[in-house]
Motif scaffolding. Structure first.
Motif, short mmCIF file in Angstrom:
data_model
loop_
_atom_site.label_atom_id
_atom_site.label_comp_id
_atom_site.label_asym_id
_atom_site.label_seq_id
_atom_site.Cartn_x
_atom_site.Cartn_y
_atom_site.Cartn_z
N ASN A 45 0.66 -1.39 -0.43
CA ASN A 45 -0.16 0.04 0.56
C ASN A 45 0.63 1.44 0.28
OD1 ASN A 45 -2.19 -1.81 -0.31
ND2 ASN A 45 -2.70 -1.72 1.89
N GLY A 46 2.14 0.86 -0.95
CA GLY A 46 2.69 2.59 -0.66
C GLY A 46 3.57 2.68 0.49
N GLN A 47 3.76 1.91 1.65
CA GLN A 47 4.52 2.02 2.99
C GLN A 47 6.14 1.34 2.86
OE1 GLN A 47 2.95 4.01 5.22
NE2 GLN A 47 2.02 4.09 3.36
N THR A 48 6.25 2.05 2.18
CA THR A 48 8.28 1.47 1.95
C THR A 48 9.31 2.67 1.91
OG1 THR A 48 7.77 1.30 -0.76
CG2 THR A 48 7.10 -0.68 0.38
N SER A 49 10.18 2.29 1.59
CA SER A 49 10.70 3.55 1.32
C SER A 49 11.13 3.98 0.29
CB SER A 49 12.43 2.99 2.37
OG SER A 49 12.82 1.97 2.27
N GLY A 50 12.08 5.30 0.19
CA GLY A 50 12.72 5.12 -0.95
C GLY A 50 11.60 6.06 -2.04
N PRO A 51 12.82 6.82 -2.96
CA PRO A 51 11.94 8.42 -3.67
C PRO A 51 10.44 7.93 -4.23
CG PRO A 51 13.87 7.72 -4.55
CD PRO A 51 13.79 6.48 -3.74
N HIS A 52 10.71 6.13 -4.58
CA HIS A 52 9.49 5.88 -5.82
C HIS A 52 8.61 4.55 -5.00
CE1 HIS A 52 11.25 7.78 -9.02
NE2 HIS A 52 12.56 7.37 -8.48
N ALA A 53 7.81 3.92 -5.01
CA ALA A 53 6.60 2.74 -4.57
C ALA A 53 7.68 1.31 -5.72
CB ALA A 53 5.23 3.19 -4.94
N PHE A 54 7.49 0.95 -4.78
CA PHE A 54 8.10 -1.16 -4.90
C PHE A 54 7.00 -1.18 -5.57
CE2 PHE A 54 9.21 -5.46 -4.78
CZ PHE A 54 10.50 -4.64 -5.15
N SER A 55 7.45 -1.38 -7.16
CA SER A 55 5.71 -1.86 -8.36
C SER A 55 5.87 -2.96 -8.01
CB SER A 55 5.59 -1.04 -9.37
OG SER A 55 6.59 -1.61 -9.62
N VAL A 56 4.15 -3.56 -7.93
CA VAL A 56 3.92 -5.05 -8.85
C VAL A 56 5.20 -5.59 -9.45
CG1 VAL A 56 1.73 -6.70 -8.76
CG2 VAL A 56 1.57 -4.81 -6.84
N ALA A 57 4.77 -5.07 -10.91
CA ALA A 57 5.55 -4.77 -12.09
C ALA A 57 7.26 -5.79 -11.32
CB ALA A 57 5.61 -3.68 -12.50
N GLN A 58 7.67 -4.68 -10.51
CA GLN A 58 8.97 -4.57 -10.22
C GLN A 58 9.10 -6.21 -9.23
OE1 GLN A 58 10.76 -1.43 -8.64
NE2 GLN A 58 12.58 -2.25 -8.50
N TYR A 90 -3.38 -5.68 -12.12
CA TYR A 90 -3.29 -5.03 -13.03
C TYR A 90 -4.62 -3.65 -13.27
CZ TYR A 90 -5.31 -6.73 -18.03
OH TYR A 90 -5.66 -6.53 -18.21
N VAL A 91 -5.77 -4.88 -13.15
CA VAL A 91 -6.77 -4.18 -12.87
C VAL A 91 -8.08 -3.72 -11.80
CG1 VAL A 91 -8.61 -5.87 -13.45
CG2 VAL A 91 -8.74 -4.38 -14.28
N ILE A 92 -7.40 -4.75 -11.20
CA ILE A 92 -7.40 -4.78 -9.64
C ILE A 92 -7.24 -4.39 -8.03
CG2 ILE A 92 -9.52 -6.66 -10.23
CD1 ILE A 92 -7.70 -8.91 -8.35
N GLY A 93 -5.86 -4.06 -8.40
CA GLY A 93 -4.99 -3.50 -7.66
C GLY A 93 -4.60 -4.15 -6.50
N ASP A 94 -3.76 -3.91 -5.97
CA ASP A 94 -2.81 -5.20 -4.99
C ASP A 94 -3.50 -5.15 -3.00
OD1 ASP A 94 -1.66 -6.97 -3.50
OD2 ASP A 94 0.64 -5.13 -3.71
N MET A 95 -4.47 -5.79 -3.05
CA MET A 95 -4.90 -5.57 -1.66
C MET A 95 -3.80 -6.87 -0.78
SD MET A 95 -8.92 -6.17 -1.79
CE MET A 95 -9.33 -5.59 -3.41
N ILE A 96 -3.46 -6.15 0.27
CA ILE A 96 -2.71 -6.78 1.43
C ILE A 96 -3.85 -8.12 1.39
CG2 ILE A 96 -1.05 -4.17 2.15
CD1 ILE A 96 -3.52 -4.73 4.55
N SER A 97 -2.90 -9.67 2.18
CA SER A 97 -3.08 -10.27 2.26
C SER A 97 -4.56 -10.10 3.50
CB SER A 97 -2.29 -12.11 2.35
OG SER A 97 -1.45 -11.80 1.39
N PRO A 98 -4.42 -9.59 4.50
CA PRO A 98 -5.07 -9.83 5.94
C PRO A 98 -6.85 -9.42 4.77
CG PRO A 98 -3.30 -8.92 6.44
CD PRO A 98 -3.46 -8.95 5.00
N PHE A 99 -6.74 -8.04 4.26
CA PHE A 99 -7.89 -7.50 3.90
C PHE A 99 -8.38 -8.40 2.89
CE2 PHE A 99 -10.00 -4.56 1.54
CZ PHE A 99 -11.42 -3.81 2.14
N LYS A 100 -7.36 -9.40 1.80
CA LYS A 100 -8.01 -10.42 0.91
C LYS A 100 -9.06 -11.36 1.62
CE LYS A 100 -4.86 -10.31 -2.65
NZ LYS A 100 -3.61 -11.02 -2.91
#
Length: 197
Positions: A45-58, A90-100
């Motif tokens: 959910n974007g809670q990572t360090s650095g100037p960019h988000a760590f994406s699902v693609a990466q 890419y269409v439904i987003g990355d939901m954290i496992s607890p929320f799933k």
């Protein structure tokens, strides 16, 4: 929306495709849309360090690399399954496992249908073989451990309880969140390379 009108269950993609979430067709799935979307979806959910988000693609690129370390004789097709393991996001987003877990089976059903359509789009059998799914999940959990410790502020002891620590002797992967355009290009290029292999 009119009283008896069915709620919209499709998403317009930048390619112009209209992807039906309830009955996705492989013909409406484009690599450009997947790469674009996954590069813009943040892990943790974007809670990572650095100037960019760590994406699902990466993340998908890391999982594919880890799979090759775990199973050195892995085929291009098996690597492609790993690279696409989170493609529905890419269409439904990355939901954290607890929320799933809270949402339950409805989310998982949509995710499964999208995953099968993605597999078919890339000429893979819709259902991933169980043994391969298990080893990809293992690589996925190792990636989660590395992301948690390197980027998301977890202590190693805490991450060990939740994820899987890389095996002793495995190659270290230094995670550095990429700008969106770089993650998008790297993901699309890698899928293209494996898709023709």
């Amino acid at each position: 929306m009119a009283k008896n009108e069915t709620p919209r269950a499709w998403q317009r993609m930048l390619s112009g495709r209209r992807l039906d979430l309830l009955n996705p067709s492989p013909l409406d799935i484009e690599l450009a849309d997947i790469a674009h979307g996954l590069a813009r979806v943040a892990r943790w959910n974007g809670q990572t360090s650095g100037p960019h988000a760590f994406s699902v693609a990466q993340h998908c690129l890391v999982v594919e690399e880890l799979l090759a370390q775990i199973e050195p004789k892995i085929t291009a097709q098996e690597r492609l399954y790993a690279l696409l393991h989170d493609a529905p996001e890419y269409v439904i987003g990355d939901m954290i496992s607890p929320f799933k877990s809270v949402i339950g089976s409805g989310y998982r059903d949509v995710e499964k249908r999208l995953q099968e359509a993605v597999h078919l789009r890339f000429s893979l059998p819709a259902e991933i073989p169980a043994a391969l799914a298990k080893v990809i999940k293992h690589a996925d959990r190792i990636s989660a451990y590395m992301e948690a410790v390197q980027l998301a502020g977890f202590a190693k002891a805490e991450a060990r309880k939740l994820f899987e620590e890389p095996p002793t002797g495995s190659a270290h992967i230094e995670l550095m969140p990429l700008p969106v355009e770089d993650a998008q290009r790297a993901f699309a290029d890698r899928v293209s390379a494996l898709d023709v292999a």
